[in-house]
Design a protein around this motif. Structure first.
Motif, PDB file in Angstrom:
ATOM      1  N   GLU A 116     -60.065  11.671  -7.970  1.00 45.02           N
ATOM      2  CA  GLU A 116     -59.313  10.929  -6.958  1.00 45.02           C
ATOM      3  C   GLU A 116     -59.889   9.531  -6.771  1.00 45.02           C
ATOM      4  OE1 GLU A 116     -59.372  13.356  -3.468  1.00 45.02           O
ATOM      5  OE2 GLU A 116     -57.857  14.739  -4.240  1.00 45.02           O
ATOM      6  N   ALA A 117     -61.212   9.427  -6.769  1.00 46.65           N
ATOM      7  CA  ALA A 117     -61.857   8.127  -6.618  1.00 46.65           C
ATOM      8  C   ALA A 117     -61.568   7.222  -7.809  1.00 46.65           C
ATOM      9  CB  ALA A 117     -63.362   8.303  -6.435  1.00 46.65           C
ATOM     10  N   ILE A 118     -61.600   7.780  -8.995  1.00 50.42           N
ATOM     11  CA  ILE A 118     -61.318   6.987 -10.200  1.00 50.42           C
ATOM     12  C   ILE A 118     -59.866   6.522 -10.206  1.00 50.42           C
ATOM     13  CG2 ILE A 118     -61.088   7.124 -12.713  1.00 50.42           C
ATOM     14  CD1 ILE A 118     -63.611   8.929 -12.662  1.00 50.42           C
ATOM     15  N   GLU A 119     -58.949   7.404  -9.821  1.00 55.44           N
ATOM     16  CA  GLU A 119     -57.541   7.026  -9.767  1.00 55.44           C
ATOM     17  C   GLU A 119     -57.310   5.941  -8.717  1.00 55.44           C
ATOM     18  OE1 GLU A 119     -55.524  10.735  -9.140  1.00 55.44           O
ATOM     19  OE2 GLU A 119     -55.564  11.251 -11.265  1.00 55.44           O
ATOM     20  N   ALA A 120     -57.970   6.037  -7.569  1.00 55.78           N
ATOM     21  CA  ALA A 120     -57.833   5.024  -6.521  1.00 55.78           C
ATOM     22  C   ALA A 120     -58.386   3.687  -7.003  1.00 55.78           C
ATOM     23  CB  ALA A 120     -58.548   5.476  -5.252  1.00 55.78           C
ATOM     24  N   ARG A 121     -59.504   3.745  -7.715  1.00 58.40           N
ATOM     25  CA  ARG A 121     -60.084   2.512  -8.269  1.00 58.40           C
ATOM     26  C   ARG A 121     -59.142   1.879  -9.286  1.00 58.40           C
ATOM     27  NH1 ARG A 121     -64.740  -0.340  -9.311  1.00 58.40           N
ATOM     28  NH2 ARG A 121     -64.868  -1.185 -11.413  1.00 58.40           N
ATOM     29  N   ASN A 122     -58.549   2.695 -10.147  1.00 52.94           N
ATOM     30  CA  ASN A 122     -57.621   2.171 -11.149  1.00 52.94           C
ATOM     31  C   ASN A 122     -56.376   1.553 -10.508  1.00 52.94           C
ATOM     32  OD1 ASN A 122     -59.316   2.940 -13.212  1.00 52.94           O
ATOM     33  ND2 ASN A 122     -58.209   4.834 -13.660  1.00 52.94           N
ATOM     34  N   ARG A 123     -55.867   2.186  -9.455  1.00 49.65           N
ATOM     35  CA  ARG A 123     -54.704   1.625  -8.753  1.00 49.65           C
ATOM     36  C   ARG A 123     -55.057   0.275  -8.131  1.00 49.65           C
ATOM     37  NH1 ARG A 123     -53.956   6.984  -7.149  1.00 49.65           N
ATOM     38  NH2 ARG A 123     -54.911   6.585  -5.123  1.00 49.65           N
ATOM     39  N   LEU A 124     -56.245   0.188  -7.539  1.00 50.28           N
ATOM     40  CA  LEU A 124     -56.682  -1.072  -6.932  1.00 50.28           C
ATOM     41  C   LEU A 124     -56.861  -2.147  -7.996  1.00 50.28           C
ATOM     42  CD1 LEU A 124     -57.537  -2.707  -4.473  1.00 50.28           C
ATOM     43  CD2 LEU A 124     -59.856  -1.802  -4.772  1.00 50.28           C
ATOM     44  N   GLU A 125     -57.456  -1.792  -9.120  1.00 53.46           N
ATOM     45  CA  GLU A 125     -57.621  -2.766 -10.205  1.00 53.46           C
ATOM     46  C   GLU A 125     -56.277  -3.271 -10.703  1.00 53.46           C
ATOM     47  OE1 GLU A 125     -60.006  -0.736 -13.151  1.00 53.46           O
ATOM     48  OE2 GLU A 125     -61.743  -1.960 -12.643  1.00 53.46           O
ATOM     49  N   GLY A 126     -55.341  -2.358 -10.897  1.00 58.78           N
ATOM     50  CA  GLY A 126     -54.016  -2.742 -11.387  1.00 58.78           C
ATOM     51  C   GLY A 126     -53.284  -3.642 -10.409  1.00 58.78           C
ATOM     52  N   LEU A 127     -53.311  -3.276  -9.141  1.00 58.40           N
ATOM     53  CA  LEU A 127     -52.647  -4.094  -8.130  1.00 58.40           C
ATOM     54  C   LEU A 127     -53.320  -5.456  -8.024  1.00 58.40           C
ATOM     55  CD1 LEU A 127     -50.465  -4.283  -5.909  1.00 58.40           C
ATOM     56  CD2 LEU A 127     -52.193  -3.453  -4.314  1.00 58.40           C
ATOM     57  N   SER A 128     -54.635  -5.464  -8.050  1.00 61.34           N
ATOM     58  CA  SER A 128     -55.383  -6.707  -7.956  1.00 61.34           C
ATOM     59  C   SER A 128     -55.020  -7.646  -9.105  1.00 61.34           C
ATOM     60  CB  SER A 128     -56.880  -6.421  -7.958  1.00 61.34           C
ATOM     61  OG  SER A 128     -57.619  -7.607  -7.912  1.00 61.34           O
ATOM     62  N   PHE A 129     -54.948  -7.108 -10.313  1.00 64.49           N
ATOM     63  CA  PHE A 129     -54.605  -7.921 -11.473  1.00 64.49           C
ATOM     64  C   PHE A 129     -53.197  -8.493 -11.350  1.00 64.49           C
ATOM     65  CE2 PHE A 129     -52.673  -8.291 -15.689  1.00 64.49           C
ATOM     66  CZ  PHE A 129     -53.520  -9.220 -16.272  1.00 64.49           C
ATOM     67  N   SER A 130     -52.228  -7.650 -11.003  1.00 65.91           N
ATOM     68  CA  SER A 130     -50.845  -8.120 -10.953  1.00 65.91           C
ATOM     69  C   SER A 130     -50.617  -9.098  -9.800  1.00 65.91           C
ATOM     70  CB  SER A 130     -49.877  -6.946 -10.864  1.00 65.91           C
ATOM     71  OG  SER A 130     -50.030  -6.263  -9.653  1.00 65.91           O
ATOM     72  N   VAL A 131     -51.248  -8.856  -8.649  1.00 65.47           N
ATOM     73  CA  VAL A 131     -51.098  -9.783  -7.522  1.00 65.47           C
ATOM     74  C   VAL A 131     -51.760 -11.112  -7.849  1.00 65.47           C
ATOM     75  CG1 VAL A 131     -51.777 -10.200  -5.119  1.00 65.47           C
ATOM     76  CG2 VAL A 131     -50.812  -8.004  -5.777  1.00 65.47           C
TER      77      VAL A 131
ATOM     78  N   LEU B  64     -64.275  -3.671  -5.702  1.00 65.62           N
ATOM     79  CA  LEU B  64     -64.366  -3.182  -7.080  1.00 65.62           C
ATOM     80  C   LEU B  64     -65.748  -3.430  -7.682  1.00 65.62           C
ATOM     81  CD1 LEU B  64     -60.855  -4.267  -8.392  1.00 65.62           C
ATOM     82  CD2 LEU B  64     -61.676  -1.923  -8.144  1.00 65.62           C
ATOM     83  N   GLU B  65     -66.298  -4.622  -7.433  1.00 64.69           N
ATOM     84  CA  GLU B  65     -67.601  -4.956  -8.011  1.00 64.69           C
ATOM     85  C   GLU B  65     -68.749  -4.177  -7.366  1.00 64.69           C
ATOM     86  OE1 GLU B  65     -67.835  -9.198  -7.683  1.00 64.69           O
ATOM     87  OE2 GLU B  65     -66.344  -9.503  -9.261  1.00 64.69           O
TER      88      GLU B  65
ATOM     89  N   ALA C  22     -62.863   7.778  -2.710  1.00 63.72           N
ATOM     90  CA  ALA C  22     -61.528   7.201  -2.862  1.00 63.72           C
ATOM     91  C   ALA C  22     -61.126   6.375  -1.643  1.00 63.72           C
ATOM     92  CB  ALA C  22     -60.507   8.305  -3.103  1.00 63.72           C
ATOM     93  N   GLU C  23     -61.637   6.714  -0.469  1.00 67.77           N
ATOM     94  CA  GLU C  23     -61.233   6.025   0.762  1.00 67.77           C
ATOM     95  C   GLU C  23     -61.613   4.550   0.750  1.00 67.77           C
ATOM     96  OE1 GLU C  23     -59.196   7.331   3.038  1.00 67.77           O
ATOM     97  OE2 GLU C  23     -59.195   9.065   1.700  1.00 67.77           O
ATOM     98  N   ILE C  24     -62.721   4.214   0.111  1.00 68.56           N
ATOM     99  CA  ILE C  24     -63.140   2.817   0.014  1.00 68.56           C
ATOM    100  C   ILE C  24     -62.070   2.017  -0.715  1.00 68.56           C
ATOM    101  CG2 ILE C  24     -64.848   1.255  -0.995  1.00 68.56           C
ATOM    102  CD1 ILE C  24     -66.879   3.563  -0.687  1.00 68.56           C
ATOM    103  N   PHE C  25     -61.602   2.551  -1.822  1.00 74.09           N
ATOM    104  CA  PHE C  25     -60.605   1.859  -2.636  1.00 74.09           C
ATOM    105  C   PHE C  25     -59.232   1.874  -1.965  1.00 74.09           C
ATOM    106  CE2 PHE C  25     -63.727   3.506  -5.777  1.00 74.09           C
ATOM    107  CZ  PHE C  25     -64.234   2.289  -6.179  1.00 74.09           C
TER     108      PHE C  25
END
Length: 134
Positions: A17-32, A62-63, A71-74
């Protein structure tokens, strides 16, 4: 081996769950970030500052959490960035004159549903053939 899998099932689920949340945040961050860079000049400065802060917060999250453990952090950073990106999209929509486009596109042109008839109009109908009486 099956016994170990059952013992660590909860840990694995939490990590996934934490890895998936991190990946979603990375993806959104990149596209935004990409969308922001392309449209920076069209966004009002008041909206721009909030978006820049949300992007900076996402990157910091992320860093500082390279090893995904919670997962809650992300999720928190994701929600803040998502809200900021929605405000950016709204500002871009307003800048593009979105209200005029919505009014013009709401009514379909050339038809009111009454079959006023042009030469290219098609009318659907059912018919049956009756045998001729001789």
């Amino acid at each position: 081996m099956v016994k170990q899998a059952h013992e660590h099932e909860a840990e694995d689920k939490k990590r996934r769950e934490a890895i998936e949340a991190r990946n979603r945040l990375e993806g959104l961050s990149f596209s935004v970030q990409k969308h922001f860079d392309e449209n920076k000049d069209k966004i009002p400065s008041s909206e721009r500052q909030g978006l820049e802060d949300a992007l900076k917060d996402a990157k910091t999250t992320l860093e500082s959490n390279r090893e995904a453990s919670d997962a809650e952090i992300f999720k928190g950073a994701f929600e803040r960035l998502e809200k900021a990106s929605h405000k950016m999209a709204e500002a871009l929509y307003k800048a593009a004159g979105g209200s005029e486009g919505a009014q013009a596109g709401s009514a379909p042109s050339g038809g009111d549903g009454k079959g006023t008839g042009g030469k290219d109009d098609v009318i659907d109908a059912e018919y049956t053939e009756t045998p001729k009486k001789e």
